[in-house]
Design a protein around this motif. Structure first.
Motif, mmCIF file in Angstrom:
data_model
loop_
_atom_site.group_PDB
_atom_site.id
_atom_site.type_symbol
_atom_site.label_atom_id
_atom_site.label_comp_id
_atom_site.label_asym_id
_atom_site.label_seq_id
_atom_site.Cartn_x
_atom_site.Cartn_y
_atom_site.Cartn_z
ATOM 1 N N GLY A 1 0.804 -1.223 0.000
ATOM 2 C CA GLY A 1 0.000 0.000 0.000
ATOM 3 C C GLY A 1 0.828 1.260 0.000
ATOM 4 N N SER A 2 1.963 1.271 0.706
ATOM 5 C CA SER A 2 2.781 2.488 0.745
ATOM 6 C C SER A 2 3.340 2.793 -0.632
ATOM 7 C CB SER A 2 3.913 2.327 1.763
ATOM 8 O OG SER A 2 4.747 1.231 1.420
ATOM 9 N N ALA A 3 3.901 1.771 -1.297
ATOM 10 C CA ALA A 3 4.474 1.999 -2.625
ATOM 11 C C ALA A 3 3.400 2.294 -3.664
ATOM 12 C CB ALA A 3 5.286 0.785 -3.062
ATOM 13 N N THR A 4 2.207 1.752 -3.475
ATOM 14 C CA THR A 4 1.138 2.008 -4.451
ATOM 15 C C THR A 4 0.720 3.471 -4.423
ATOM 16 O OG1 THR A 4 0.406 -0.282 -4.336
ATOM 17 C CG2 THR A 4 -1.175 1.303 -5.180
ATOM 18 N N GLY A 5 0.857 4.137 -3.282
ATOM 19 C CA GLY A 5 0.624 5.583 -3.251
ATOM 20 C C GLY A 5 1.643 6.316 -4.095
ATOM 21 N N GLY A 6 2.932 5.995 -3.899
ATOM 22 C CA GLY A 6 3.975 6.584 -4.735
ATOM 23 C C GLY A 6 3.797 6.238 -6.196
ATOM 24 N N LEU A 7 3.326 5.023 -6.471
ATOM 25 C CA LEU A 7 3.051 4.594 -7.843
ATOM 26 C C LEU A 7 2.017 5.499 -8.505
ATOM 27 C CD1 LEU A 7 3.045 2.404 -10.161
ATOM 28 C CD2 LEU A 7 1.191 1.305 -8.850
ATOM 29 N N GLY A 8 0.915 5.768 -7.813
ATOM 30 C CA GLY A 8 -0.116 6.643 -8.380
ATOM 31 C C GLY A 8 0.430 8.017 -8.696
ATOM 32 N N ALA A 9 1.237 8.566 -7.762
ATOM 33 C CA ALA A 9 1.837 9.876 -7.991
ATOM 34 C C ALA A 9 2.771 9.840 -9.201
ATOM 35 C CB ALA A 9 2.586 10.322 -6.746
ATOM 36 N N TYR A 10 3.573 8.794 -9.302
ATOM 37 C CA TYR A 10 4.519 8.624 -10.408
ATOM 38 C C TYR A 10 3.778 8.561 -11.740
ATOM 39 C CZ TYR A 10 7.737 5.944 -13.439
ATOM 40 O OH TYR A 10 8.498 5.496 -14.492
ATOM 41 N N LEU A 11 2.724 7.763 -11.809
ATOM 42 C CA LEU A 11 1.997 7.585 -13.074
ATOM 43 C C LEU A 11 1.369 8.887 -13.560
ATOM 44 C CD1 LEU A 11 0.217 4.188 -12.297
ATOM 45 C CD2 LEU A 11 2.126 4.542 -13.888
ATOM 46 N N VAL A 12 0.795 9.650 -12.647
ATOM 47 C CA VAL A 12 0.160 10.912 -13.038
ATOM 48 C C VAL A 12 1.210 11.980 -13.322
ATOM 49 C CG1 VAL A 12 -1.316 12.807 -12.229
ATOM 50 C CG2 VAL A 12 -2.024 10.425 -11.881
ATOM 51 N N GLU A 13 2.220 12.083 -12.482
ATOM 52 C CA GLU A 13 3.247 13.121 -12.649
ATOM 53 C C GLU A 13 3.917 13.022 -14.015
ATOM 54 O OE1 GLU A 13 5.981 16.256 -11.579
ATOM 55 O OE2 GLU A 13 4.009 15.623 -10.842
ATOM 56 N N HIS A 14 4.158 11.805 -14.484
ATOM 57 C CA HIS A 14 4.884 11.620 -15.743
ATOM 58 C C HIS A 14 3.963 11.365 -16.932
ATOM 59 C CE1 HIS A 14 8.801 11.904 -13.887
ATOM 60 N NE2 HIS A 14 8.377 11.118 -12.927
ATOM 61 N N GLY A 15 2.671 11.575 -16.751
ATOM 62 C CA GLY A 15 1.731 11.449 -17.864
ATOM 63 C C GLY A 15 1.587 10.034 -18.394
ATOM 64 N N ILE A 16 1.964 9.047 -17.599
ATOM 65 C CA ILE A 16 1.855 7.657 -18.028
ATOM 66 C C ILE A 16 0.395 7.230 -18.066
ATOM 67 C CG2 ILE A 16 2.536 5.285 -17.452
ATOM 68 C CD1 ILE A 16 5.069 6.576 -16.136
ATOM 69 N N VAL A 17 -0.395 7.789 -17.166
ATOM 70 C CA VAL A 17 -1.851 7.701 -17.273
ATOM 71 C C VAL A 17 -2.378 9.125 -17.343
ATOM 72 C CG1 VAL A 17 -2.000 5.519 -16.028
ATOM 73 C CG2 VAL A 17 -2.205 7.658 -14.778
ATOM 74 N N PRO A 18 -3.419 9.375 -18.142
ATOM 75 C CA PRO A 18 -3.939 10.732 -18.229
ATOM 76 C C PRO A 18 -4.645 11.133 -16.947
ATOM 77 C CG PRO A 18 -5.293 9.209 -19.498
ATOM 78 C CD PRO A 18 -4.099 8.446 -19.048
ATOM 79 N N ARG B 1 -5.573 -6.531 -5.146
ATOM 80 C CA ARG B 1 -6.107 -5.399 -5.888
ATOM 81 C C ARG B 1 -6.076 -4.175 -4.983
ATOM 82 N NH1 ARG B 1 -9.080 -6.182 -10.417
ATOM 83 N NH2 ARG B 1 -10.657 -4.644 -9.840
ATOM 84 N N LEU B 2 -5.464 -3.108 -5.488
ATOM 85 C CA LEU B 2 -5.277 -1.888 -4.695
ATOM 86 C C LEU B 2 -5.834 -0.699 -5.463
ATOM 87 C CD1 LEU B 2 -2.441 -3.784 -4.604
ATOM 88 C CD2 LEU B 2 -1.975 -2.198 -2.735
ATOM 89 N N GLY B 3 -6.843 -0.051 -4.897
ATOM 90 C CA GLY B 3 -7.392 1.151 -5.501
ATOM 91 C C GLY B 3 -6.506 2.352 -5.228
ATOM 92 N N ILE B 4 -6.412 3.242 -6.207
ATOM 93 C CA ILE B 4 -5.577 4.444 -6.082
ATOM 94 C C ILE B 4 -6.405 5.665 -6.467
ATOM 95 C CG2 ILE B 4 -3.386 5.542 -6.686
ATOM 96 C CD1 ILE B 4 -2.523 2.848 -7.923
ATOM 97 N N GLU B 5 -6.325 6.714 -5.661
ATOM 98 C CA GLU B 5 -6.940 7.998 -5.974
ATOM 99 C C GLU B 5 -5.853 9.061 -5.957
ATOM 100 O OE1 GLU B 5 -10.028 8.741 -3.147
ATOM 101 O OE2 GLU B 5 -10.968 6.772 -3.439
ATOM 102 N N VAL B 6 -5.725 9.796 -7.040
ATOM 103 C CA VAL B 6 -4.688 10.823 -7.153
ATOM 104 C C VAL B 6 -5.365 12.162 -7.429
ATOM 105 C CG1 VAL B 6 -2.574 11.543 -8.305
ATOM 106 C CG2 VAL B 6 -3.107 9.107 -8.108
ATOM 107 N N ASP B 7 -5.193 13.119 -6.520
ATOM 108 C CA ASP B 7 -5.726 14.468 -6.704
ATOM 109 C C ASP B 7 -4.662 15.334 -7.358
ATOM 110 O OD1 ASP B 7 -7.934 13.561 -5.338
ATOM 111 O OD2 ASP B 7 -7.493 14.639 -3.473
ATOM 112 N N GLY B 8 -5.032 16.022 -8.442
ATOM 113 C CA GLY B 8 -4.111 16.955 -9.065
ATOM 114 C C GLY B 8 -3.724 16.542 -10.465
ATOM 115 N N THR B 9 -2.744 17.238 -10.998
ATOM 116 C CA THR B 9 -2.293 17.077 -12.375
ATOM 117 C C THR B 9 -0.767 17.045 -12.403
ATOM 118 O OG1 THR B 9 -2.347 19.472 -12.634
ATOM 119 C CG2 THR B 9 -4.309 18.265 -13.342
ATOM 120 N N PRO B 10 -0.151 16.664 -13.528
ATOM 121 C CA PRO B 10 1.308 16.663 -13.607
ATOM 122 C C PRO B 10 1.892 18.011 -13.180
ATOM 123 C CG PRO B 10 0.411 15.564 -15.516
ATOM 124 C CD PRO B 10 -0.767 16.147 -14.773
ATOM 125 N N GLY B 11 2.879 17.967 -12.315
ATOM 126 C CA GLY B 11 3.470 19.185 -11.777
ATOM 127 C C GLY B 11 2.758 19.705 -10.548
#
Length: 314
Positions: A245-262, A283-293
């Motif tokens: 769960g801890s790394a999956t939070g960083g994963l969500g941030a990584y995916l959005v920050e680098h535009g890997i997922v829109p 199965r781990l749900g991820i919620e990411v608030d914000g946009t790249p940058g």
């Protein structure tokens, strides 16, 4: 003779023997750090948690988290599973549809939302810290990393995505690979842990990325999953973690920050699959608030299945 009741549950799954097993000691008063470490080593799970009355007035409980080798300031499946277990044991007064509970952890007080239906918790959504983005690996470091993981360098570089250190509470290293087949080739027995540790130290001299690496690919087994992951932390006594769960939070941030997922503001919703190669589907749900940058907040959610209870005495 010391005597402590413990409970074990599978976290980030809706079925027994899936997800990531967790041991919870809900009444840990009287245990010192050395005793908790010995107990965690005896339980031999990726993490064991110990619950105490809070020291911080803003928290409902204090929780300490141990791997078989060391204490962690923060970890995902222990937080999700401990919340769920405390509610299951009647230690939390539940209010539908959502009950908020705050745990005092090594990173401070963190809140989680317990989703409640018919008097029972169906899902736990845990807050992470605001993401921090650390070092990006150089081409030379990526090549060495590939060899440490027993992959070809092209398996990483063909993605066009960076190898980067990210934290939403714990610094960890994220390594993209081009295909599901590349991810499935990995194995703890094929990893050069010494070389991997040297790269951790170079990229993150202070915490060594907490000696953990998450490998990810957008190619998935399950049609409704957005990303497939594998997590290795051998220096923590965890060869391969079935759900992190801890790394999956960083994963969500990584995916959005680098535009890997829109990004889909205000909140991007993702699903990660993990643990399939070691027969612990998670199965781990991820919620990411914000946009790249400007990734502002990340949350990780999952289900929990109780499995056993017992008494430890010595």
């Amino acid at each position: 003779m010391p005597r402590y009741t413990f409970y074990q549950a599978d976290v980030f799954t809706d079925q027994a023997f899936g997800g990531n097993p967790l041991a919870v000691f809900p009444d840990a008063d009287g245990l010192d750090t050395a005793q908790m470490q010995r107990i965690a080593r005896e339980m031999n799970l990726s993490e064991t948690t110990f619950v105490f009355p809070p020291g911080d007035p803003q928290a409902d409980f204090k929780v300490r988290i141990f791997t078989p080798a060391s204490e962690l300031p923060f970890a995902g499946h222990p937080v999700v599973g401990t919340h769920w277990m405390l509610a299951h044991l009647g230690r939390i007064a539940l209010t539908e549809p959502v009950t908020t509970v705050r745990l005092e952890l090594g990173v401070g007080v963190r809140a989680s939302a317990l989703h409640v239906e018919d008097g029972r918790v169906t899902r736990v959504v845990m807050d992470h810290q605001r993401p921090q983005f650390g070092a990006t690996a150089s081409a030379e470091q990526v090549e060495r990393l590939a060899h440490a993981l027993n992959l070809s360098p092209a398996a990483i570089t063909d993605t066009g995505w960076p190898v980067r250190v990210v934290s939403t509470g714990v610094w960890q290293l994220f390594v993209p690979v081009r295909s599901l087949a590349d991810a499935q080739e990995l194995g703890i027995n094929r990893i050069d842990t010494g070389a991997l540790g040297a790269i951790f130290a170079e990229l993150d001299p202070e915490t060594h990325c907490h000696d953990s690496v998450m490998v990810l690919t957008r190619e998935t087994v399950q049609a409704d999953a957005d990303v497939h992951t594998r997590m290795f932390a051998p220096a923590l006594g965890v060869g391969e973690d079935p759900a992190t769960g801890s790394a999956t939070g960083g994963l969500g941030a990584y995916l959005v920050e680098h535009g890997i997922v829109p990004a889909t503001p205000p909140t991007t919703h993702l699903m990660a699959e993990q643990g399939l190669e070691i027969h612990r589907p998670s199965r781990l749900g991820i919620e990411v608030d914000g946009t790249p940058g400007n990734v502002e907040m990340v949350r990780v959610s999952g289900q929990v299945v109780p499995l056993l209870e017992g008494v430890l005495e010595w």
